[in-house]
Structure formats: structure tokens, C-alpha cells
Motif scaffolding. Structure first.
Motif, mmCIF file in Angstrom:
data_model
loop_
_atom_site.group_PDB
_atom_site.id
_atom_site.type_symbol
_atom_site.label_atom_id
_atom_site.label_comp_id
_atom_site.label_asym_id
_atom_site.label_seq_id
_atom_site.Cartn_x
_atom_site.Cartn_y
_atom_site.Cartn_z
ATOM 1 N N GLN A 166 -15.497 -1.834 5.749
ATOM 2 C CA GLN A 166 -15.622 -1.823 4.293
ATOM 3 C C GLN A 166 -17.015 -1.365 3.858
ATOM 4 N N TYR B 272 -10.515 -7.735 -4.111
ATOM 5 C CA TYR B 272 -9.134 -7.945 -3.680
ATOM 6 C C TYR B 272 -8.925 -9.330 -3.088
ATOM 7 N N TRP C 39 -8.071 -2.844 8.740
ATOM 8 C CA TRP C 39 -8.478 -1.700 7.923
ATOM 9 C C TRP C 39 -9.790 -1.157 8.500
ATOM 10 N N ARG D 4 -14.560 -4.304 -8.596
ATOM 11 C CA ARG D 4 -13.161 -4.569 -8.213
ATOM 12 C C ARG D 4 -13.127 -5.421 -6.935
ATOM 13 N N LEU E 258 -2.141 -8.266 2.753
ATOM 14 C CA LEU E 258 -3.552 -8.318 3.119
ATOM 15 C C LEU E 258 -3.919 -9.798 3.284
ATOM 16 N N THR F 6 -8.734 3.472 1.599
ATOM 17 C CA THR F 6 -8.306 3.185 0.224
ATOM 18 C C THR F 6 -8.985 4.123 -0.767
ATOM 19 N N THR G 183 -14.491 -1.428 -0.285
ATOM 20 C CA THR G 183 -13.229 -1.225 0.418
ATOM 21 C C THR G 183 -13.450 -0.147 1.474
ATOM 22 N N SER G 184 -12.360 0.257 2.142
ATOM 23 C CA SER G 184 -12.492 1.229 3.223
ATOM 24 C C SER G 184 -12.448 2.657 2.702
ATOM 25 N N ALA H 75 -4.660 -2.534 -4.932
ATOM 26 C CA ALA H 75 -4.958 -1.123 -4.656
ATOM 27 C C ALA H 75 -4.021 -0.195 -5.441
ATOM 28 N N TYR I 29 0.828 -1.216 0.000
ATOM 29 C CA TYR I 29 0.000 0.000 0.000
ATOM 30 C C TYR I 29 0.862 1.266 0.000
ATOM 31 N N PRO J 117 -11.064 -6.176 7.166
ATOM 32 C CA PRO J 117 -9.955 -7.093 6.844
ATOM 33 C C PRO J 117 -8.655 -6.593 7.473
#
Ligand code: PCA
Length: 326
Positions: free
Chosen positions: A147, A169, A144, A167, A90, A210, A206-207, A189, A34, A231
């Protein structure tokens, strides 16, 4: 000529072992996937500084953020092989290797920091053991923020997500996409901004972190704070590199890892709301899900929890039972 070279090498070696230091210093490269500004990467740097100070410079870690040394999907293998002695990944990105790695991305199983911490505690022994089998020594894991759903259009219920390019991950999210009749593509990411810009991605989960890191507001205008799961990233060391350290050095690193982990969980929680504010400040509509969307998602969560349990066998059932009993 040859003799001179040997002589010089010997002298250099002796200098290295000279003085008060009993051991030669270990220089460890630490790939992280990241970006440099992301809080996980910042914590990785802080961990490196702590390790250097607390081991009196016997282990010196250099952090390489943003997938610059190894890309996210190469990091675990690199550390297993010892190409990099330490790295961060991750956990759920490895979910196709073992259901245990998918646990913290099962939708709506653990939806806030307290629950995520509990889930971590009940699964940590199994996680540590699983990694040890693959030549990896587990150090720490940090969650994280929760989400949420991002989309390029308003989503009132799950039906509105049908057909969107989604998308993912991890492999668990591909299953989620299937249940929502979306079209999944797995993207790191680090490549997300580009994928959004080229239209490869229309929705994602996602969060806020991100979303902010990738400045997604240019392409996606809606964020729904469904808090589907939290996650974790984990940091691990190549076992051979770990085993050859002096026990005192190992102890210092273990202690530094525990401190960074505690700080990281707090930091993640403290930062979570701020990310959503930043998304809103950049013109995104940030809201709670509608009752219909929340109930559609909850139903999918229940289904996927059942599927996870079935796939993870008795060990998995025990983890869920322990989690629910806590
Ligand atoms: N950001 C990472 C994983 C979870 C999160 O919030 C990502 O989107 O890749």
C-alpha cells in the motif's frame, strides 16, 4: 391440476438425481467486491472453474464481480445468512468487528510479501476459528500489493497531509487519518472513481492495483511507494452449505483453494511493479517517500502496532510474538 403439478415435480426431482450422479449439483453464487478485471476477481473465476472440474460438476460457482450481487460491505453478512453460499471480502474492512481482522492493515508491521505471508501463517488458525464462530468456513486469502500514498499534491512530510480528505477502507485507517490530521471517509473501491471525480477524496492509501483499476490518474497525480502494509482478501463459505457437502467434495474444494491461494500470492507479487509503471505512464509522479515522510510514517506505524497489541489482548500479543520469532 394439483396432482399433475406434484407429479411433474416428482419427475423433475427424479431426473435431477438420475444417471450416475449420486448427489444433486450445488449452484453457488459468489459475490466479490472488486472489478471483473482485478486479479482477485480473475482468480475467483479460476477457482470456480477448478472447483467445477475437480468436483465433477457437483459444485458450480458463479462469480459476480464489482459488487454487482452484493456490495463489499454486505458480502460477509450475506454469506453468514446463507443468502450467498460463498463470497470474498477484504479482511481489514471488518476491523471494527475484531482486532484480528485489522492485523494485516497495521502500518509497517509486515511490509513485503515474505513478511505478509508470515503474518498470515501465524494468524490463520485464529482467523479460521473466529470465522467459524460466525457460521463461516474459511477457504483462502490472497495479499494485495503493498500500500502506498496517493495525493492530489506533492507530499514531503506527514504535515503536508494535514486536512486532506482521505479515503479509507477500514476503521484502522480512520485512526491513521486522525494521527495525520486528515479527514477520513470510508468508501468501497467500486465507488472510488466517482468519489475522486466529485472531490470527496483528495488522498488515500491503497495499492497500485486499485489505482489502476480506478484510473485515479485523472484526479491524483502523486504516488509514494511507502509499502505500508499488504492487506488480504479472503474467501469463505456459509458453514451450513459447507457441512452438507460430501467429504470428498470438501477435500477437492480445499485443494483447489490452496492452489489458487499459492498462485494468487505469486501473481500479486509479479504484478505489483507493473501497476506502478502504469500509473507513471499515465502521467503520475511515482516515487519513494522522502526521508522525512518515511520517518513520520514509521513513527505512526510503531504507535499503531502498540495500540493494536493493547486492543487485541493476550491472543494478539501471542500472534505478534510468533510473527517476530519467525
Ligand atoms: N485495494 C483495495 C484494498 C487494498 C487494495 O490494495 C481497496 O482499495 O479497496
Amino acid at each position: 391440476m394439483f396432482r399433475t403439478w406434484i407429479g411433474a415435480a416428482l419427475v423433475a426431482g427424479m431426473v435431477g438425481f438420475g444417471g450416475a450422479a449420486a448427489q444433486a449439483a450445488e449452484a453457488w453464487d459468489m459475490p466479490m467486491a472488486y472489478p471483473d478485471g482485478n486479479f482477485h476477481t480473475r482468480l475467483g473465476r479460476e477457482f470456480a472453474e477448478k472447483v467445477k472440474a475437480d468436483t465433477n460438476g457437483e459444485v458450480v460457482i458463479t462469480v459476480h464481480g464489482g459488487g454487482s450481487l452484493f456490495k463489499g460491505d454486505e458480502i460477509k453478512r450475506a454469506v453468514q445468512r446463507g443468502t450467498a453460499p460463498i463470497g470474498e471480502r477484504l479482511i481489514s474492512a471488518l476491523s471494527n468487528e475484531d482486532p484480528l481482522f485489522a492485523l494485516d492493515a497495521v502500518p509497517f508491521l509486515a511490509t513485503d510479501y515474505d513478511q505478509a505471508w508470515k503474518l498470515y501463517q501465524v494468524s490463520k488458525p485464529a482467523l479460521t476459528e473466529r470465522l467459524a464462530k460466525e457460521n463461516l468456513h474459511f477457504l483462502y486469502a490472497i495479499a494485495w500489493p503493498p500500500q502506498g500514498i496517493y495525493a492530489n499534491k506533492a507530499i514531503e512530510s506527514a504535515a503536508d497531509m494535514k486536512g486532506l480528505k482521505f479515503r479509507t477502507y477500514n476503521a484502522t485507517m480512520a485512526r491513521l487519518a486522525e494521527l495525520l490530521q486528515m479527514v477520513p471517509t470510508q468508501i468501497e473501491a467500486a465507488e472510488l472513481s466517482q468519489a475522486l471525480a466529485t472531490g470527496t477524496v483528495e488522498a488515500m492509501i491503497t495499492s497500485g492495483a486499485t489505482g489502476v483499476d480506478s484510473q485515479v490518474w485523472e484526479q491524483v497525480k502523486y504516488f509514494y511507494d511507502v509499502q505500508a502494509w499488504l492487506p488480504k482478501n479472503m474467501v469463505f463459505v456459509n458453514k451450513r452449505a459447507w457441512d452438507k457437502l460430501d467429504p470428498k467434495v470438501q477435500e477437492a474444494i480445499t485443494k483447489a483453494a490452496a492452489e489458487i491461494e499459492a498462485k494468487g500470492w505469486k501473481m500479486s507479487e509479479e504484478l505489483a511493479q507493473g501497476y506502478l509503471k502504469t500509473l507513471a505512464e499515465h502521467g503520475m509522479t511515482v516515487s519513494k517517500p522522502s526521508a522525512a515522510l518515511a520517518s513520520d510514517m514509521a513513527a505512526i506505524g510503531e504507535k499503531m502496532t502498540g495500540e493494536w497489541e493493547a486492543g487485541a489482548g493476550d491472543a494478539g500479543k501471542k500472534i505478534i510474538a510468533d510473527y517476530r520469532a519467525k
